[in-house]
Write a protein that holds these residues in place. Structure first.
Motif, PDB file in Angstrom:
ATOM      1  N   ALA A 187       0.861  -1.257  -0.116  1.00 36.33           N
ATOM      2  CA  ALA A 187      -0.040  -0.200   0.190  1.00 36.33           C
ATOM      3  C   ALA A 187       1.026   1.210  -0.051  1.00 36.33           C
ATOM      4  O   ALA A 187       1.817   1.330   0.710  1.00 36.33           O
ATOM      5  CB  ALA A 187      -0.840   0.122   1.165  1.00 36.33           C
ATOM      6  N   ASP A 188       0.765   2.282  -0.808  1.00 31.38           N
ATOM      7  CA  ASP A 188       1.311   3.416  -0.915  1.00 31.38           C
ATOM      8  C   ASP A 188       2.863   3.296  -1.303  1.00 31.38           C
ATOM      9  O   ASP A 188       3.053   3.675  -2.602  1.00 31.38           O
ATOM     10  CB  ASP A 188       1.319   4.226   0.342  1.00 31.38           C
ATOM     11  CG  ASP A 188       0.016   4.381   0.889  1.00 31.38           C
ATOM     12  OD1 ASP A 188      -1.058   4.483   0.243  1.00 31.38           O
ATOM     13  OD2 ASP A 188      -0.286   4.116   2.267  1.00 31.38           O
ATOM     14  N   SER A 189       3.538   2.707  -0.431  1.00 30.50           N
ATOM     15  CA  SER A 189       5.067   2.546  -1.179  1.00 30.50           C
ATOM     16  C   SER A 189       5.284   1.268  -1.188  1.00 30.50           C
ATOM     17  O   SER A 189       4.959   0.269  -0.422  1.00 30.50           O
ATOM     18  CB  SER A 189       5.931   3.278  -0.332  1.00 30.50           C
ATOM     19  OG  SER A 189       6.398   2.727   0.970  1.00 30.50           O
ATOM     20  N   LYS A 190       6.350   0.673  -2.143  1.00 28.52           N
ATOM     21  CA  LYS A 190       6.756  -0.850  -2.301  1.00 28.52           C
ATOM     22  C   LYS A 190       7.251  -1.165  -1.197  1.00 28.52           C
ATOM     23  O   LYS A 190       7.085  -2.603  -1.077  1.00 28.52           O
ATOM     24  CB  LYS A 190       7.464  -0.732  -3.393  1.00 28.52           C
ATOM     25  CG  LYS A 190       6.490  -0.417  -4.598  1.00 28.52           C
ATOM     26  CD  LYS A 190       7.420  -1.042  -6.125  1.00 28.52           C
ATOM     27  CE  LYS A 190       6.377  -0.694  -7.121  1.00 28.52           C
ATOM     28  NZ  LYS A 190       6.965  -1.060  -8.508  1.00 28.52           N
ATOM     29  N   ASP A 191       7.577  -0.718  -0.154  1.00 33.79           N
ATOM     30  CA  ASP A 191       8.326  -1.328   1.047  1.00 33.79           C
ATOM     31  C   ASP A 191       7.314  -1.458   2.109  1.00 33.79           C
ATOM     32  O   ASP A 191       7.488  -1.849   3.220  1.00 33.79           O
ATOM     33  CB  ASP A 191       9.682  -0.639   1.388  1.00 33.79           C
ATOM     34  CG  ASP A 191       8.963   0.991   1.964  1.00 33.79           C
ATOM     35  OD1 ASP A 191       8.195   1.267   1.633  1.00 33.79           O
ATOM     36  OD2 ASP A 191      10.070   1.687   2.326  1.00 33.79           O
ATOM     37  N   ASN A 192       5.902  -1.045   2.010  1.00 38.37           N
ATOM     38  CA  ASN A 192       4.897  -1.250   3.078  1.00 38.37           C
ATOM     39  C   ASN A 192       3.927  -2.219   2.679  1.00 38.37           C
ATOM     40  O   ASN A 192       3.036  -2.139   1.733  1.00 38.37           O
ATOM     41  CB  ASN A 192       4.274   0.186   2.997  1.00 38.37           C
ATOM     42  CG  ASN A 192       3.165   0.017   4.053  1.00 38.37           C
ATOM     43  OD1 ASN A 192       3.258  -0.499   5.086  1.00 38.37           O
ATOM     44  ND2 ASN A 192       2.053   0.898   3.856  1.00 38.37           N
ATOM     45  N   ILE A 193       4.409  -3.578   2.785  1.00 39.51           N
ATOM     46  CA  ILE A 193       3.761  -4.859   2.511  1.00 39.51           C
ATOM     47  C   ILE A 193       2.643  -4.917   3.540  1.00 39.51           C
ATOM     48  O   ILE A 193       2.646  -5.105   4.956  1.00 39.51           O
ATOM     49  CB  ILE A 193       4.617  -5.895   2.540  1.00 39.51           C
ATOM     50  CG1 ILE A 193       5.772  -6.094   1.645  1.00 39.51           C
ATOM     51  CG2 ILE A 193       3.773  -7.317   2.150  1.00 39.51           C
ATOM     52  CD1 ILE A 193       5.522  -5.697   0.058  1.00 39.51           C
ATOM     53  N   VAL A 194       1.396  -5.059   2.879  1.00 35.41           N
ATOM     54  CA  VAL A 194       0.107  -5.205   3.873  1.00 35.41           C
ATOM     55  C   VAL A 194      -0.670  -6.477   3.794  1.00 35.41           C
ATOM     56  O   VAL A 194      -1.413  -6.621   4.575  1.00 35.41           O
ATOM     57  CB  VAL A 194      -0.916  -3.940   3.479  1.00 35.41           C
ATOM     58  CG1 VAL A 194      -0.179  -2.622   3.795  1.00 35.41           C
ATOM     59  CG2 VAL A 194      -1.359  -4.187   1.960  1.00 35.41           C
ATOM     60  N   GLY A 195      -0.059  -7.202   2.936  1.00 38.18           N
ATOM     61  CA  GLY A 195      -0.782  -8.652   2.812  1.00 38.18           C
ATOM     62  C   GLY A 195       0.236  -9.590   2.056  1.00 38.18           C
ATOM     63  O   GLY A 195       1.090  -8.913   1.091  1.00 38.18           O
ATOM     64  N   SER A 196       0.113 -10.806   2.125  1.00 40.46           N
ATOM     65  CA  SER A 196       0.856 -11.697   1.225  1.00 40.46           C
ATOM     66  C   SER A 196       0.048 -12.998   0.990  1.00 40.46           C
ATOM     67  O   SER A 196      -0.650 -13.722   1.779  1.00 40.46           O
ATOM     68  CB  SER A 196       2.170 -12.309   2.095  1.00 40.46           C
ATOM     69  OG  SER A 196       2.675 -12.917   1.314  1.00 40.46           O
ATOM     70  N   PHE A 197      -0.110 -13.207  -0.579  1.00 42.20           N
ATOM     71  CA  PHE A 197      -0.682 -14.579  -0.937  1.00 42.20           C
ATOM     72  C   PHE A 197       0.415 -15.682  -1.052  1.00 42.20           C
ATOM     73  O   PHE A 197       1.405 -15.277  -1.723  1.00 42.20           O
ATOM     74  CB  PHE A 197      -1.394 -14.233  -2.431  1.00 42.20           C
ATOM     75  CG  PHE A 197      -2.515 -13.568  -2.200  1.00 42.20           C
ATOM     76  CD1 PHE A 197      -3.740 -14.105  -2.221  1.00 42.20           C
ATOM     77  CD2 PHE A 197      -2.535 -11.859  -2.303  1.00 42.20           C
ATOM     78  CE1 PHE A 197      -5.038 -13.252  -2.144  1.00 42.20           C
ATOM     79  CE2 PHE A 197      -3.593 -11.240  -2.388  1.00 42.20           C
ATOM     80  CZ  PHE A 197      -4.995 -11.908  -2.197  1.00 42.20           C
ATOM     81  N   ASN A 198       0.083 -16.854  -0.558  1.00 40.71           N
ATOM     82  CA  ASN A 198       1.223 -18.073  -0.495  1.00 40.71           C
ATOM     83  C   ASN A 198       0.363 -19.165  -0.902  1.00 40.71           C
ATOM     84  O   ASN A 198      -0.868 -19.752  -0.747  1.00 40.71           O
ATOM     85  CB  ASN A 198       1.669 -18.166   1.016  1.00 40.71           C
ATOM     86  CG  ASN A 198       2.552 -16.832   1.114  1.00 40.71           C
ATOM     87  OD1 ASN A 198       3.647 -16.930   1.188  1.00 40.71           O
ATOM     88  ND2 ASN A 198       1.790 -15.813   1.696  1.00 40.71           N
ATOM     89  N   ARG A 199       1.383 -19.902  -1.567  1.00 42.48           N
ATOM     90  CA  ARG A 199       0.781 -21.205  -2.170  1.00 42.48           C
ATOM     91  C   ARG A 199       1.613 -22.452  -1.638  1.00 42.48           C
ATOM     92  O   ARG A 199       2.707 -22.408  -1.047  1.00 42.48           O
ATOM     93  CB  ARG A 199       0.570 -21.020  -3.656  1.00 42.48           C
ATOM     94  CG  ARG A 199       2.399 -21.247  -4.283  1.00 42.48           C
ATOM     95  CD  ARG A 199       1.882 -20.969  -5.807  1.00 42.48           C
ATOM     96  NE  ARG A 199       3.348 -20.995  -6.390  1.00 42.48           N
ATOM     97  CZ  ARG A 199       3.873 -20.223  -6.601  1.00 42.48           C
ATOM     98  NH1 ARG A 199       3.737 -18.836  -6.244  1.00 42.48           N
ATOM     99  NH2 ARG A 199       5.156 -20.338  -7.397  1.00 42.48           N
ATOM    100  N   LEU A 200       1.308 -23.586  -1.901  1.00 41.58           N
ATOM    101  CA  LEU A 200       1.919 -24.684  -1.710  1.00 41.58           C
ATOM    102  C   LEU A 200       2.960 -24.774  -2.457  1.00 41.58           C
ATOM    103  O   LEU A 200       2.947 -24.217  -3.641  1.00 41.58           O
ATOM    104  CB  LEU A 200       1.184 -25.997  -1.703  1.00 41.58           C
ATOM    105  CG  LEU A 200      -0.006 -26.260  -0.828  1.00 41.58           C
ATOM    106  CD1 LEU A 200      -1.195 -27.407  -1.487  1.00 41.58           C
ATOM    107  CD2 LEU A 200       0.232 -26.356   0.581  1.00 41.58           C
ATOM    108  N   ASP A 201       4.155 -25.613  -2.166  1.00 41.79           N
ATOM    109  CA  ASP A 201       5.106 -25.789  -3.102  1.00 41.79           C
ATOM    110  C   ASP A 201       5.325 -27.178  -3.633  1.00 41.79           C
ATOM    111  O   ASP A 201       5.468 -28.055  -2.690  1.00 41.79           O
ATOM    112  CB  ASP A 201       6.683 -25.360  -2.499  1.00 41.79           C
ATOM    113  CG  ASP A 201       7.517 -25.457  -3.306  1.00 41.79           C
ATOM    114  OD1 ASP A 201       7.633 -26.185  -4.413  1.00 41.79           O
ATOM    115  OD2 ASP A 201       8.764 -24.979  -2.919  1.00 41.79           O
ATOM    116  N   ARG A 202       4.724 -27.530  -4.713  1.00 37.96           N
ATOM    117  CA  ARG A 202       4.750 -28.813  -5.270  1.00 37.96           C
ATOM    118  C   ARG A 202       5.641 -29.169  -6.276  1.00 37.96           C
ATOM    119  O   ARG A 202       5.179 -29.775  -7.337  1.00 37.96           O
ATOM    120  CB  ARG A 202       3.198 -29.483  -5.505  1.00 37.96           C
ATOM    121  CG  ARG A 202       2.164 -29.256  -4.207  1.00 37.96           C
ATOM    122  CD  ARG A 202       2.648 -29.841  -3.081  1.00 37.96           C
ATOM    123  NE  ARG A 202       3.003 -31.086  -3.079  1.00 37.96           N
ATOM    124  CZ  ARG A 202       3.882 -32.060  -2.170  1.00 37.96           C
ATOM    125  NH1 ARG A 202       4.408 -31.330  -1.264  1.00 37.96           N
ATOM    126  NH2 ARG A 202       3.965 -33.191  -2.315  1.00 37.96           N
ATOM    127  N   GLY A 203       6.486 -28.280  -6.853  1.00 35.94           N
ATOM    128  CA  GLY A 203       7.446 -28.312  -7.621  1.00 35.94           C
ATOM    129  C   GLY A 203       7.087 -28.205  -9.046  1.00 35.94           C
ATOM    130  O   GLY A 203       6.314 -27.149  -9.013  1.00 35.94           O
TER     131      GLY A 203
END
Ligand SMILES: [Fe+2]
Length: 315
Positions: A187-203
């Protein structure tokens, strides 16, 4: 390297003071009872998992989330993590073994292996005559192939939490469970992380765009549990049922930007939000993490995210 790379999401575990009411909600939402004991309700979908939703009898609470491990060896690795339980036999319908952990916000994380699988519940959906091939459904009427009624929950897709210690919580799920970043949201500036979408790692295998979305917040709690429905029409059909029964609607119907799912969100009698979705983007491990602005969160159609939903968190 993470401790393990989880194979799949397994179930969400809630606590509710009235299992009849909980079952009524989840049945209207499109799940099917797998089992019920004096103290708990286990609901399944049309896929083979024994259950994908557990409700314990008690004061309303988000107890935690569960993942499937790929092997018993992975449970052995997890049992060595600080604060983890030893490997336990699961004394519940569906059986299997598990290790119990606690995430940084104090919610339980179960990692299970060897849970019983049930025969799929057969479900026929009519093909759709759109796009280039207009003869996928031939001499057959669409409306004769579907019935009014609840959606058909297929499987569990993802869970979303608010965390007041965002980096720590996110780091924990990545380092212990092996989730990897799909998109960080600023949000606003690129160093201000407000959320993160993460997935499984199945190669090389393709998995849903996200299994876990973590929101930077001043509170800790569950934002929603999310379940895949049979298809897009199935969401529309289920929407009618939930509306007629007077359940609280939180957001939808629309299509997300990140993950691209067609979605619809409903609150249970104690305000725990359950999502229906269909049609997700799938990624494999070759796709690097991405950074996007919060302003890009609105999808191609549907109302923008309501404040009420964005700030919703239950403990
Ligand atoms: Fe969702």
């Amino acid at each position: 390297m993470p401790v393990i790379k989880a194979a799949e999401l397994a179930y969400g575990r809630l606590r509710s003071p009235d299992l009849d009411k909980q079952e009524e909600f989840l049945t209207a939402f499109g799940m099917v009872r797998a089992d019920r004991t004096k103290n708990a309700l286990y609901m399944r979908g049309t896929d083979e998992a024994h259950h994908l939703h557990v409700t314990e009898l008690g004061e309303p609470k988000y107890v935690g989330i569960a993942f499937h491990a790929e092997s018993l060896g992975d449970l052995e690795k997890l049992a060595r993590v600080q604060g983890a339980s030893k490997i336990e036999d699961i004394d519940e319908p569906g059986g299997g073994k598990r290790v119990r952990l606690t995430d940084p916000d104090g919610f339980q994380v179960e990692v299970v292996y060897g849970m019983q699988r049930l025969p799929k519940i057969p479900l026929k959906r009519p093909p759709v005559n759109t796009g280039e091939d207009k003869t996928q459904r031939r001499n057959a009427l669409y409306y004769k192939g579907v019935e009014r009624g609840p959606s058909h929950v297929k499987r569990i897709g993802h869970f979303v939490v608010h965390s007041p210690q965002f980096e720590k919580t996110l780091g924990w799920y990545r380092e212990v469970i092996g989730l990897r970043c799909s998109d960080d949201v600023y949000a606003d500036s690129k160093d201000n992380i407000v959320g993160s979408f993460n997935r499984l790692d199945r190669g090389d295998d393709y998995v849903d765009h996200h299994t876990f979305f973590c929101i930077r917040s001043d509170k800790a709690g569950l934002n929603h549990l999310s379940y895949e429905a049979a298809d897009i029409d199935d969401i529309m059909i289920g929407h009618e049922v939930m509306k007629a029964k007077g359940y609280e609607h939180f957001w939808g119907i629309g299509r997300h930007s990140l993950g691209s799912q067609v979605f619809d969100y409903w609150g249970d009698p104690w305000g725990r939000v359950h999502e229906h979705w269909a049609d997700t983007d799938v990624l494999n491990a070759s796709v690097p993490p991405n950074l996007i602005g919060r302003h890009e969160l609105n999808g191609p159609w549907g109302e923008p995210i309501p404040e009420k939903f964005m700030h919703h968190a239950v403990r």
